[in-house]
Scaffold this motif. Structure first.
Motif, PDB file in Angstrom:
ATOM      1  N   GLN A 230      63.374  71.762   8.377  1.00  0.00           N
ATOM      2  CA  GLN A 230      62.381  71.356   9.374  1.00  0.00           C
ATOM      3  C   GLN A 230      61.807  72.550  10.139  1.00  0.00           C
ATOM      4  N   ASN A 231      62.174  73.761   9.689  1.00  0.00           N
ATOM      5  CA  ASN A 231      61.689  75.007  10.324  1.00  0.00           C
ATOM      6  C   ASN A 231      62.081  75.098  11.798  1.00  0.00           C
TER       7      ASN A 231
ATOM      8  N   VAL B 125      79.601  67.727   7.945  1.00  0.00           N
ATOM      9  CA  VAL B 125      78.411  67.098   8.540  1.00  0.00           C
ATOM     10  C   VAL B 125      77.564  68.150   9.251  1.00  0.00           C
ATOM     11  N   MET B 126      78.249  69.056   9.950  1.00  0.00           N
ATOM     12  CA  MET B 126      77.514  70.112  10.654  1.00  0.00           C
ATOM     13  C   MET B 126      76.779  71.020   9.671  1.00  0.00           C
ATOM     14  N   SER B 127      77.368  71.251   8.517  1.00  0.00           N
ATOM     15  CA  SER B 127      76.698  72.062   7.497  1.00  0.00           C
ATOM     16  C   SER B 127      75.424  71.367   7.017  1.00  0.00           C
ATOM     17  N   ASP B 128      75.520  70.046   6.807  1.00  0.00           N
ATOM     18  CA  ASP B 128      74.333  69.281   6.411  1.00  0.00           C
ATOM     19  C   ASP B 128      73.272  69.337   7.502  1.00  0.00           C
ATOM     20  N   PHE B 129      73.689  69.271   8.750  1.00  0.00           N
ATOM     21  CA  PHE B 129      72.744  69.291   9.863  1.00  0.00           C
ATOM     22  C   PHE B 129      72.021  70.635   9.935  1.00  0.00           C
ATOM     23  N   LYS B 130      72.758  71.728   9.729  1.00  0.00           N
ATOM     24  CA  LYS B 130      72.138  73.054   9.748  1.00  0.00           C
ATOM     25  C   LYS B 130      71.105  73.196   8.636  1.00  0.00           C
ATOM     26  N   GLN B 131      71.465  72.690   7.437  1.00  0.00           N
ATOM     27  CA  GLN B 131      70.507  72.749   6.330  1.00  0.00           C
ATOM     28  C   GLN B 131      69.255  71.936   6.667  1.00  0.00           C
ATOM     29  N   PHE B 132      69.460  70.806   7.314  1.00  0.00           N
ATOM     30  CA  PHE B 132      68.321  69.959   7.691  1.00  0.00           C
ATOM     31  C   PHE B 132      67.423  70.686   8.688  1.00  0.00           C
ATOM     32  N   LEU B 133      68.025  71.374   9.661  1.00  0.00           N
ATOM     33  CA  LEU B 133      67.217  72.133  10.628  1.00  0.00           C
ATOM     34  C   LEU B 133      66.381  73.183   9.914  1.00  0.00           C
ATOM     35  N   GLY B 134      66.986  73.830   8.917  1.00  0.00           N
ATOM     36  CA  GLY B 134      66.234  74.824   8.154  1.00  0.00           C
ATOM     37  C   GLY B 134      65.059  74.211   7.432  1.00  0.00           C
TER      38      GLY B 134
ATOM     39  N   TYR C 205      62.836  65.945  17.690  1.00  0.00           N
ATOM     40  CA  TYR C 205      63.476  64.678  17.294  1.00  0.00           C
ATOM     41  C   TYR C 205      64.487  64.917  16.178  1.00  0.00           C
ATOM     42  N   ALA C 206      65.244  66.004  16.341  1.00  0.00           N
ATOM     43  CA  ALA C 206      66.129  66.438  15.250  1.00  0.00           C
ATOM     44  C   ALA C 206      67.174  65.387  14.892  1.00  0.00           C
ATOM     45  N   PHE C 207      67.767  64.750  15.889  1.00  0.00           N
ATOM     46  CA  PHE C 207      68.832  63.774  15.607  1.00  0.00           C
ATOM     47  C   PHE C 207      68.256  62.475  15.044  1.00  0.00           C
ATOM     48  N   THR C 208      67.107  62.054  15.598  1.00  0.00           N
ATOM     49  CA  THR C 208      66.456  60.838  15.107  1.00  0.00           C
ATOM     50  C   THR C 208      66.086  60.970  13.634  1.00  0.00           C
ATOM     51  N   HIS C 209      65.638  62.151  13.230  1.00  0.00           N
ATOM     52  CA  HIS C 209      65.206  62.351  11.850  1.00  0.00           C
ATOM     53  C   HIS C 209      66.385  62.679  10.921  1.00  0.00           C
TER      54      HIS C 209
END
Length: 537
Positions: free
Chosen positions: A457-458, A446-455, A421-425
């Protein structure tokens, strides 16, 4: 036998007797039912009664609670119907109520879509102009309590039932939200929640309309008329019926009536118990013609196939996509006792050219029929018919598209992002420190923020993973953000603007225009020939 067991068993007797009586009443039209048939039925019913008695008296565990209902509602009756065909179905009281709610296209509640995610009940989105939307409940909010009752260990159906209730009554919804220091509680007043069957209609190109119909319910015909009228002077239309499971035949007929000429056949029904019934366009399009492309896929079924087949047979539209599901069986819904219902196959339906599009289901498991169905690849084994202008079309296995277009296949990384649920979160996380306007674009920041968020969330990824799905990722980020900030319609529109199948459908509008002109010319030639035919006296 307990009172509960007697009541459940009596319901079964009533059900069987109603089916038998229905058959006897029908037989007055198609031939008398023999006394041998009636005797056989009584013997079978007695055998079932004996089996049920043995189970009730000797099963290892007593049939207490809702077990008697499950034996009948989930076992005996569905088992009987599955021996007939894959679509005859029995609805227990809850399922019957849900079906009627879907057909009406409205209910009373607060207006939000929820789903379980990682053991929590999460708001997918609130419907626009509903109590939850006006209160500013957001996608991604986690519902932790309803009227003070915790939702832990509750399923989404149970929580949905807690949110529904009589119009004008209050319900308190407590949520946790990304960036909020403490839970938020909303006091909502339940209202009538319209659930339109058209979830998106907009001008996708100058003069070109796009309409997505999710299902055919009691409001669909009116919604479709309003949608077409809202575009003004249309130069083309993309009608999206992908994953539309069907619904009410009358509403499919209504949609066709708006697009075809008056008196053109839309569909015919033929069954054992009733005379053939032919549906025609009673109002017609009033000479308003514009090219149409209909998008379909393997999930397009039943009433959606009626629309696709009628428009194809009359050369009114080009069908683009995948071969459709192939459901040519029509169910009549009978309301039974205890607020239960029976959907019984009573007809086969045929397209205007005479095609029966029902797929073969003999010797196929119910699971394979619905989820692993493969259409015949060799068209020479299919029933052949002709459209009004002489084009070849095929029956016996769904509606075959005029032009094939397959949905892009997801890769492993895309599946991984959806599973988490990466986009929802990410969307509510991003909005804690950012604002989004209508001209927002998912840029490198924005993509940089998204990559950091994925990190955080493991979620493991590589640059190759990101780059191979970059457009898809950007679309999903923007869609989730727009859903929160501007409503679910804007989120759906973002995805439609990107959708490769919709973009491909737009390229076929010139061919649809040529088809339309050929059909109009053929009609004019037929009318001219009829006017010259001598009439005998």
């Amino acid at each position: 036998m307990s009172t509960r067991t007697r009541r459940t068993f009596f319901s079964l007797i009533v059900f069987f007797s109603a089916c038998c009586l229905g058959g006897m009443l029908v037989s007055q039209q198609v031939g008398a039912q023999s006394s041998t048939d009636e005797s056989s039925f009584r013997d079978s019913l007695k055998s079932f009664s004996n089996v049920y008695d043995v189970i009730a008296q000797n099963y290892a565990e007593p049939l207490t609670g809702d077990m008697p209902d499950k034996v009948i509602y989930d076992g005996a009756i569905p088992g009987m119907l599955r021996t007939l065909d894959p679509h005859s179905n029995f609805y227990d009281p809850k399922a019957y109520a849900r079906m009627r709610e879907d057909q009406h296209g409205k209910y009373y509640g607060v207006g939000m879509v929820i789903q379980p995610q990682n053991g929590k009940i999460v708001v997918v989105y609130p419907f626009e102009n509903t109590p939850s939307y006006r209160a500013k409940i957001h996608p991604g909010d986690i519902i932790i309590a309803v009227d003070g009752k915790p939702t832990a260990n509750l399923g989404s159906d149970a929580v949905a039932n807690m949110l529904k209730g009589p119009k004008g009554t209050h319900v308190q919804v407590t949520v946790t939200r990304e960036g909020a220091a403490s839970p938020l509680t909303f006091d909502l007043i339940r209202d009538e929640i319209p659930h339109p069957s058209i979830d998106l209609k907009y001008e996708i190109r100058p003069g070109v309309g796009y309409i997505h119909i999710t299902q055919f319910q009691e409001t669909t015909g009116r919604e479709f008329d309003d949608a077409v009228a809202s575009f003004g002077d249309l130069k083309g239309l993309v009608l999206d019926l992908r994953n539309n499971p069907g619904g009410l035949l009358t509403e499919a007929v209504s949609v066709c009536d708006r697009l075809l000429k008056r008196d053109q056949i839309i569909v015919s029904q033929r069954g054992r118990a009733y005379p053939e019934q032919v549906y025609r366009a009673t109002h017609g399009n009033g000479g308003e013609n514009f090219p149409i492309v209909v998008l379909v896929n393997r999930g397009t079924a039943s009433a959606a196939e009626i629309v696709s087949g009628a428009l194809q047979d009359h050369d009114r539209a080009l069908i683009v996509g995948e071969t459709t599901f192939g459901k040519g069986l029509v169910q009549t819904v009978y309301q039974l006792s205890d607020n239960t219902g029976l959907a019984l196959t009573t007809y086969h339906y045929y397209t205007p050219s005479g095609r029966l599009i029902q797929r073969n289901y003999n010797g196929v498991s119910l699971y394979d029929y619905y989820y692993n169905h493969d259409h015949p690849t060799d068209l020479k084994d299919r029933e052949v018919r002709l459209t009004d202008s002489g084009r070849t079309v095929y029956g016996g296995g769904g509606i075959t598209p005029d032009y094939k277009a397959e949905a892009p296949k997801s890769n492993h990384f895309e599946d991984l992002l959806l599973a988490h649920y990466a986009f929802t979160h990410f969307a509510p996380h991003y909005l804690v420190n950012h604002t989004v306007t209508k001209d927002f674009q998912v840029d490198d920041a924005v993509m940089s923020d998204f990559k950091q968020f994925l990190g955080s969330q493991n979620v493991a990824y590589s640059d190759q993973d990101i780059n191979s799905s970059l457009d898809w990722i950007r679309t999903n980020i923007k869609a989730e953000l727009f859903t929160i900030v501007f409503g679910q319609t804007n989120g759906i529109e973002v995805r439609a603007d990107w959708d490769p199948m919709i973009q491909q459908a737009l390229t076929y509008l010139p061919a649809a225009s040529q088809l339309e002109q050929t059909a109009l010319k053929a009609d004019a030639e037929k009318e001219a020939a009829l006017s010259k035919t001598p009439v005998g006296h």
